[in-house]
Design a protein around this motif. Structure first.
Motif, PDB file in Angstrom:
ATOM      1  N   SER A  75       0.872  -1.206  -0.082  1.00 46.67           N
ATOM      2  CA  SER A  75      -0.167   0.025   0.119  1.00 46.67           C
ATOM      3  C   SER A  75       0.989   1.254   0.067  1.00 46.67           C
ATOM      4  O   SER A  75       0.249   2.185  -0.333  1.00 46.67           O
ATOM      5  N   THR A  78       2.135   0.823  -4.378  1.00 47.12           N
ATOM      6  CA  THR A  78       1.238   0.867  -5.078  1.00 47.12           C
ATOM      7  C   THR A  78       1.048   2.436  -5.841  1.00 47.12           C
ATOM      8  O   THR A  78       1.051   2.552  -7.099  1.00 47.12           O
ATOM      9  N   TYR A 102      -5.594   3.709  -5.526  1.00 50.06           N
ATOM     10  CA  TYR A 102      -5.454   2.372  -6.099  1.00 50.06           C
ATOM     11  C   TYR A 102      -4.604   1.761  -5.069  1.00 50.06           C
ATOM     12  O   TYR A 102      -4.329   0.504  -4.870  1.00 50.06           O
ATOM     13  N   GLY A 103      -3.988   2.437  -4.130  1.00 49.55           N
ATOM     14  CA  GLY A 103      -2.983   1.863  -3.322  1.00 49.55           C
ATOM     15  C   GLY A 103      -3.679   1.504  -2.061  1.00 49.55           C
ATOM     16  O   GLY A 103      -3.300   0.381  -1.465  1.00 49.55           O
ATOM     17  N   SER A 104      -4.773   2.071  -1.529  1.00 47.71           N
ATOM     18  CA  SER A 104      -5.802   1.913  -0.521  1.00 47.71           C
ATOM     19  C   SER A 104      -6.583   0.453  -1.048  1.00 47.71           C
ATOM     20  O   SER A 104      -6.347  -0.011  -2.015  1.00 47.71           O
ATOM     21  N   ILE A 105      -7.630   0.150  -0.176  1.00 48.66           N
ATOM     22  CA  ILE A 105      -8.124  -0.864  -0.584  1.00 48.66           C
ATOM     23  C   ILE A 105      -9.698  -0.800  -0.455  1.00 48.66           C
ATOM     24  O   ILE A 105     -10.278   0.344  -0.107  1.00 48.66           O
ATOM     25  N   MET A 135      -3.771  -1.883   5.527  1.00 49.27           N
ATOM     26  CA  MET A 135      -3.494  -1.414   3.988  1.00 49.27           C
ATOM     27  C   MET A 135      -4.478  -0.017   3.610  1.00 49.27           C
ATOM     28  O   MET A 135      -4.338   0.656   2.834  1.00 49.27           O
ATOM     29  N   GLU A 136      -5.413   0.248   4.496  1.00 47.71           N
ATOM     30  CA  GLU A 136      -6.563   1.409   4.250  1.00 47.71           C
ATOM     31  C   GLU A 136      -5.687   2.638   4.205  1.00 47.71           C
ATOM     32  O   GLU A 136      -5.836   3.595   3.251  1.00 47.71           O
ATOM     33  N   ALA A 139      -1.578   4.398   1.960  1.00 46.03           N
ATOM     34  CA  ALA A 139      -1.460   5.011   0.599  1.00 46.03           C
ATOM     35  C   ALA A 139      -2.095   6.685   0.462  1.00 46.03           C
ATOM     36  O   ALA A 139      -1.571   7.348  -0.214  1.00 46.03           O
ATOM     37  N   ASN A 241      -1.988  -5.132 -10.739  1.00 43.35           N
ATOM     38  CA  ASN A 241      -1.861  -5.421  -9.325  1.00 43.35           C
ATOM     39  C   ASN A 241      -2.170  -6.708  -8.813  1.00 43.35           C
ATOM     40  O   ASN A 241      -1.473  -7.212  -7.771  1.00 43.35           O
ATOM     41  N   VAL A 266      -4.739  -6.050  -2.921  1.00 45.35           N
ATOM     42  CA  VAL A 266      -3.723  -5.251  -3.843  1.00 45.35           C
ATOM     43  C   VAL A 266      -4.362  -4.755  -4.961  1.00 45.35           C
ATOM     44  O   VAL A 266      -4.333  -3.510  -5.396  1.00 45.35           O
ATOM     45  N   SER A 270      -9.843   1.977  -3.289  1.00 41.28           N
ATOM     46  CA  SER A 270     -10.644   2.648  -2.191  1.00 41.28           C
ATOM     47  C   SER A 270     -11.770   3.827  -2.750  1.00 41.28           C
ATOM     48  O   SER A 270     -11.549   4.288  -3.877  1.00 41.28           O
TER      49      SER A 270
END
Ligand SMILES: Nc1ncnc2c1ncn2[C@@H]1O[C@H](COP(=O)(O)O)[C@@H](O)[C@H]1O
Ligand SMILES: Nc1ncnc2c1ncn2[C@@H]1O[C@H](COP(=O)(O)O)[C@@H](O)[C@H]1O
Ligand SMILES: Nc1ncnc2c1ncn2[C@@H]1O[C@H](COP(=O)(O)O)[C@@H](O)[C@H]1O
Ligand code: NA
Ligand code: NA
Ligand code: NA
Lengths: 320, 97, 97, 97, 320, 320
Positions: A75, A78, A102-105, A135-136, A139, A241, A266, A270
Motif C-alpha cells: 500500500s 502501489t 488504488y494503493g488503498s483498498i 492497508m487502508e 496510500a 496489481n 492489492v 478505495s
C-alpha cells in the motif's frame, strides 16, 4: 471452474447488477442515507469480529507476519507506480489522488471475496482482516506526499494531521476494534453472536451490494469526463496489481484462500476512506474523477471478473 | 430588534468542517448547521449519494454584527476560493431577547 | 462583494424535481437543495411521514443575478400556481471568490 | 411580487414544537420546518447526536405580512427568552401566484 | 466469580469501550440518526415481547405484585432524596432535573443486565419488563413537582400535561404494548418470532452499545463543567440505590435474576425519556449537565462495574 | 375458522394496532425516515426472492399464464368502474386518482396475506409475486387517461412519460428483479439466504406494520374531510373487488393459497406508487384525500377483516 464462475449467480452480485440496471432504466429505486452507513458498519463489524475469532485459534507465525508486512508495503508502493503512469495524462493533483485510491483498498470487494470463499468452503486466516485494516491508510500519506513534492507546494499541510486522520479513520478503527474484540471474547460468545455476524451476513451483503449497484450506476455517468486513458487504467491497474498480488502470494507460499484475499486487497481501490481524506488535504483534485473511476470501473471489474479470475489463476498455479 | 448580518455558507460537508474551524478561530461561537444539503455548482453535482459525505453539502448560518463578519471575511473567502462553495450575506433584524 | 438575488423555493418533494427541470431549462446550473423539509400551507399538512415523499417538501436555494431570475420567473410562477409551494426573493451580497 | 417578512426561527427540536403552537395560536397556518439542524449558541453545543432530539435544533420559516408578524412577535420573544434559540427577520418579495 | 466479571469480555461491553475509544482518539467513526432510533425501537420491542411471552406462563402471585409496587414506589422516592442531596450544590432547576433522571430508569442498562443473566443461564420474570415500563415516568412528575414547589413558580405548567406526556412517552408505550402482545400471541407465534427477537438480539445490542459508546465519549467532554461533587454523585448515587435495591429484593425474597433486575432499575438513570420531558417542562435546567451525568458517568459505571458487582453481592447474600 | 380469525392475534397485526393506538393517545412514538424505507426495501427484496425461488421449481402452465393475464386485466378494469362510482361525488381529478389507487395494489397487504398463509402452512405459487408486480402500474395509466378524457385537457402530458414512470417504479423494479434473481441462483444460495429472507421476515414485517400503524393513525385525522360517501367507498370497494377476485379464482380453478393472493391483490389499494405518480401527473388531485382513504381505511380493513374473511369464503366455496 464452472463452480467458480458461478460467482455471477450469487445473490450479492446479481443484486449489484440490479442496482446498476435500475439506474440505467431511470428507475426511482433508491436507498437513502444513512441506510448504506448502517449496512457498512454492520459488515465491517461482522467481518472484523469473525476475523478476530478466527485469529484467536491461529498461532502467530512468521508467514502471518510476512503477509502483513507485504500487505502494508504494497500500500506504500502501489501509489508510486500508479502516479508515474498517471501524471503525464492528468494533473498532478488528480494523479496523486487516483494513486492513493488504488494503493488503498475496498472493504466491500474484500468482503465479497470472503463470501465467495465461504461459498466454496475454502478457509482463510483472520489476519487477512488485519491486513485489510493496515492497508487502508498508508496510500493516503504517499499520495499527499507525491502531490506536495511535485507541485512544490509545502504550504499549510501538516503530515501529522494527515497521518492522524488516516489512522483514526472510522472504518480502520471499527475493523481493528472488532478484530481485537473477536479475539478476546472466547468461543461461547462467538457462537452467541453467530446469528447476527454469520447467518444474516450474506443477506446484509446483498442489500449493501444493491445499494452499491445504484451508486455505481449513478457514478458511471460522470465517467464521460474521464477519457479512454483513465478508463483503461481502471481495468488494467487492478489486473496488474492482481498479478503482483498473486506473485507475492506465491513467494509467501500462501494457501489459496489467503492468496485470493491478498490479491484482492492489492487489486482493489478505495472509494470511502481516500476520497474523504483527499477532499480535505488536496481539494484541488477532482472527486468527480477518482471516485467514479474506482467505484464504477474497478469495483465492478473486481467483483464480477476479478474474484473468480484471480482465484482460478491461483488454483492453476497451486496445482502446477 | 437589532440589525445583524446573516451569513449563509453552502459548502461541501467535508469542507464545512474547515469553515467551522475558521469561525471558531475568529471567536464566532454561535451558528447553525444544516446537513445533507444537495446541490450543483462549479464543482459538479453533489447528489447526496455515496458512502462518505464527499458528495454532500452543508449550509452554515451565522447571524452576527457586521464588524464580526469583517474579521473572518477574508480567511473565509480564501478558503472558499480553494475548496468551493458559496457565501451569501444579507441584512436581518434580530428579535432579541 | 457582488449583489445578487437569492431565490428560495419551498415545494413538494415531487414537484421540486420539476422546479429543478425549469431551472435547468433556463441555464440555471448552480443551486442548492435541502431535502426532508416539513410544512403546512394551502395544500394541507406536509408532515414528512409516509413511505413516499408525497408528504415532504424541499427547499431550493438559487443565488443569481436579477436578470437570470427574470428569465425563469414566469415559468416558475405558472408551475407553482398549479403545483403549490412558495417562492421568496431577497437581496444578498455574494462574497465572491 | 408582494413584499413580506421572512421570519426564521432556529430553536431546539423540542422547543420548536412549542413555537409551532404559538404560530397556530396566532392563526399563522402556513410555514415550513427544517429538521435535524445542528448548532452552537448560548446554551452549548447541539451536535445532533443522541437518542432523543434533545441535542438537535429545527429551523422554522414563516413568510407573512408584517402585521401578522407583529401579532406573534411578543409571545415568541418571551418564549425564546426562556427556551433559547434565535429569530431573524428580513424583507422578502413573494412571487405570488 | 470469574465467570461473572467475564461480563467485561462480552461483545456489547467491549464495543461500548470501542465507541468511547473512537471518540477519544478523535476518529470520525459515527452512527448517524436515525440508526440509533431503529436499534432502540428494535431492542424495546424485543425485550417487551420476550417479557410478555415469559409472563404468559407465570401465575400472577402476590410476590409479583409487590415487586411491581416496590418498583413504582422507588421511582417516586428516589428523586426526593436525590433532590435533597443536590439542591445545595446546584440550582433548583438542575437539582430537580437530575433527581428525575436518577429516579427514572435506563432501558439499555436493563437490557444489558438481562443479556448478562442470559449468558449465565439465570432466569428472570417477564414482569420485570413491566416494572421497567412503570418506573420510567413517575420520577418526571416528582422532579417537576419539586422544582415548582421550591421555586414557588406555579406558572403555566399543567400537571395534567406532564402526567399525560409521561404516560404516553414513546418507549413506555412500545414496551408495555410489546409486553401485552407477547402475552397474547401464544407459543407458536413466539417461536416464529425467535430468530428476530432472540437470535440476533445480542448482535443488535452490540451495535447499539457501540453507538452508546460513541455518544458517551462525546458527552464526556461536557463533564468538565460538572465539578467533582456531581461526578461523585454520578457514581455514589447508583451505588446507594443499588444497596437499597438489593435490600428490597431481600425483603421481597426475590430470586437472584429478578433481584439483579430490580436493583439495576433502581440504580440506573434515564437519558432518553427524562431529558425529553425536562426540556419541555423545565427549560431552565441545563441538559448539558444532567444528560452527560447519567449517560457518561452512571451508565458506564452500571454496565461495567455495577452489573457484575451487584450480582456478586446478591449471590453472596443468597448463599448466607 | 377460529384458527383463521386467529389472524388478529398475530404479532404484525397487533403491532399495527399498537401503532394506531400510539397516535390516538398522542404518544411521541415514531419511526422516522428512512427506517420505513429500509424495511420496505427488505420486504420487497425478500418476498421477490422467495417467490423466484419458488417459481424455479414450478412448471409454467396455462393456469399460471391465465392467472397473470387476469391480474393485469383487473388492474386495467378496476379503475374504470371505480371512476364511474366516484365521479358524481368528487372532482374528476380526485375520481381519477382514487380510481388509480384502487386499481393498483398494496404490497404490504399482499405480504401480510402471504405471512397469514405461511402460518396456516398453505402453499402459494411464486408467480403470484409476479402478478403483484404486474398489477402495480397499469392503473396509473388508466387513471391519467380517464382524467384527460373527462377534463378534455390534452395539455402537456405525455403518456410515454407516465408509462415509463410506471414501469420503472422502484418497487416494481425491485420486486421483479428479486423474483428473477431468486429464480436464477439455485437451491444452495436460496438456503444460504434463508436466515435473512425467511427467519427474520416475520419480525421485520412486525416492525414495518408498527410503523404502518403509526402512519395510519396520523392519516386517519385527514379522513374528516373525506365525507361518508368516500368512507363507504373505502370499505365497499375492496369488498366488491374481493368478490370479483374470488369469482375469478373460481373460474381459474386456483388453489386456496393462490386464490387468496389474487383476491387480495384485486381488493387492495396502493398508497406508495400511485400517490407518487399522481402528484406529478395530476397535481390537481388532492393527496390528502386519496392517500388516507387507501391507507387509513382500505388497508386496515383488508389486513384485519379482509384476509381472514376472504380466505374463509374461499374455503367454503372450495368445500362445496
Ligand atoms: N449560485 C448558487 N446558488 C445556490 N447554491 C449554490 C450556488 N453555487 C453553488 N452553490 C452550492 O455550493 C456548492 C458548492 O459549489 P461549487 O464549489 O461551485 O461546486 C454546490 O454544490 C451548491 O450546493
Ligand atoms: N407562508 C409560508 N411560509 C413558509 N412556508 C410556506 C408558506 N406557505 C407555504 N409554505 C411551504 O410550502 C409548502 C407548500 O405550500 P402549499 O402549496 O401552499 O401547500 C408548505 O407545505 C410549506 O412547507
Ligand atoms: N448567532 C447565531 N447564528 C446562527 N445560529 C444561532 C446563533 N445563535 C444561536 N443559534 C442557533 O440557535 C440554537 C439555540 O441557541 P441558544 O439558545 O443560544 O443555545 C443554537 O444551537 C444554534 O443552532
Ligand atoms: Na489496492
Ligand atoms: Na433509577
Ligand atoms: Na387493487
Amino acid at each position: 471452474m464452472n463452480e467458480i464462475f458461478g460467482n455471477l449467480l450469487n445473490p450479492p452480485i446479481l443484486f449489484f447488477f440490479l442496482g446498476i440496471l435500475a439506474v440505467l432504466i431511470k428507475s426511482d429505486l433508491d436507498i437513502p442515507q444513512p441506510i448504506p452507513k448502517l449496512l457498512s458498519v454492520y459488515l465491517l463489524l461482522a467481518i472484523g469480529f469473525k476475523g478476530g475469532a478466527e485469529l484467536a485459534h491461529s498461532a502467530v507465525g512468521p508467514k502471518m507476519i510476512f503477509t502483513l508486512l507485504t500487505a502494508v508495503a504494497m500500500s506504500f508502493i502501489t501509489p508510486l507506480y500508479a502516479f508515474i503512469v498517471l501524471r503525464k495524462k492528468v494533473s498532478i493533483y488528480d494523479a496523486g489522488a487516483i494513486a492513493a485510491t488504488y494503493g488503498s483498498i475496498s472493504a466491500v470487494t474484500f468482503i465479497t471475496a470472503s463470501s465467495f470463499l465461504q461459498d466454496l468452503e475454502v478457509a482463510y486466516g483472520g489476519h487477512m482482516v488485519a491486513a485489510m485494516a493496515l492497508m487502508e491508510s498508508p496510500a493516503i500519506i504517499v499520495g499527499v506526499f507525491l502531490i506536495r513534492k511535485f507541485t512544490k507546494d509545502y504550504g499549510e499541510t501538516s503530515y501529522g494531521g494527515i497521518i492522524k486522520e488516516a489512522l483514526t479513520n472510522g472504518s480502520v478503527v471499527l475493523l481493528l476494534g472488532s478484530l481485537i474484540i473477536g479475539m478476546l471474547v472466547g468461543e461461547k460468545e462467538v457462537v452467541n453472536m453467530k446469528p447476527f455476524t454469520d447467518y444474516i451476513f450474506k443477506g446484509m451483503l446483498t442489500l449493501f451490494l444493491l445499494d452499491m449497484g445504484l451508486l455505481t450506476g449513478k457514478r458511471m455517468r460522470s465517467l464521460r469526463n474521464a477519457g479512454l486513458y483513465l478508463l483503461g487504467f481502471g481495468v488494467l491497474m487492478p489486473l496488474f496489481n492482481a498479478v503482483l498480488g498473486i506473485g507475492l502470494s506465491l513467494l509467501l507460499q500462501l494457501e489459496p484462500g489467503n492468496a485470493l484475499l491478498l490479491t484482492i486487497l492489492v487489486a482493489s481501490a478505495s472509494y470511502i476512506a481516500v476520497p474523504a481524506a483527499m477532499r480535505m488535504s488536496v481539494p484541488e483534485a477532482n472527486p468527480g474523477l477518482y471516485v467514479p473511476l474506482s467505484l464504477a470501473v474497478t469495483f465492478p471489474f473486481n467483483i464480477i471478473v476479478g474474484i473468480p479470475l484471480y482465484y482460478q489463476v491461483i488454483l492453476w498455479i497451486d496445482k502446477m | 430588534m437589532k440589525p445583524l448580518k446573516k451569513i449563509e455558507i453552502i459548502a461541501g460537508a467535508i469542507e464545512s468542517k474547515k469553515v467551522e474551524k475558521i469561525l471558531k478561530e475568529h471567536q464566532i461561537t454561535d451558528y447553525s448547521v444544516i446537513t445533507g444539503v444537495r446541490g450543483r455548482g462549479g464543482r459538479g453535482d453533489r447528489d447526496g449519494d455515496g458512502l462518505t459525505d464527499a458528495f454532500q453539502n452543508r449550509m452554515l448560518i451565522v447571524a452576527c454584527p457586521e464588524e464580526d463578519f469583517e474579521k473572518f471575511k477574508e480567511p473565509l473567502r480564501n478558503f472558499l476560493k480553494k475548496a468551493g462553495g458559496i457565501c451569501l450575506v444579507s441584512d436581518v433584524m434580530w428579535l432579541n431577547h
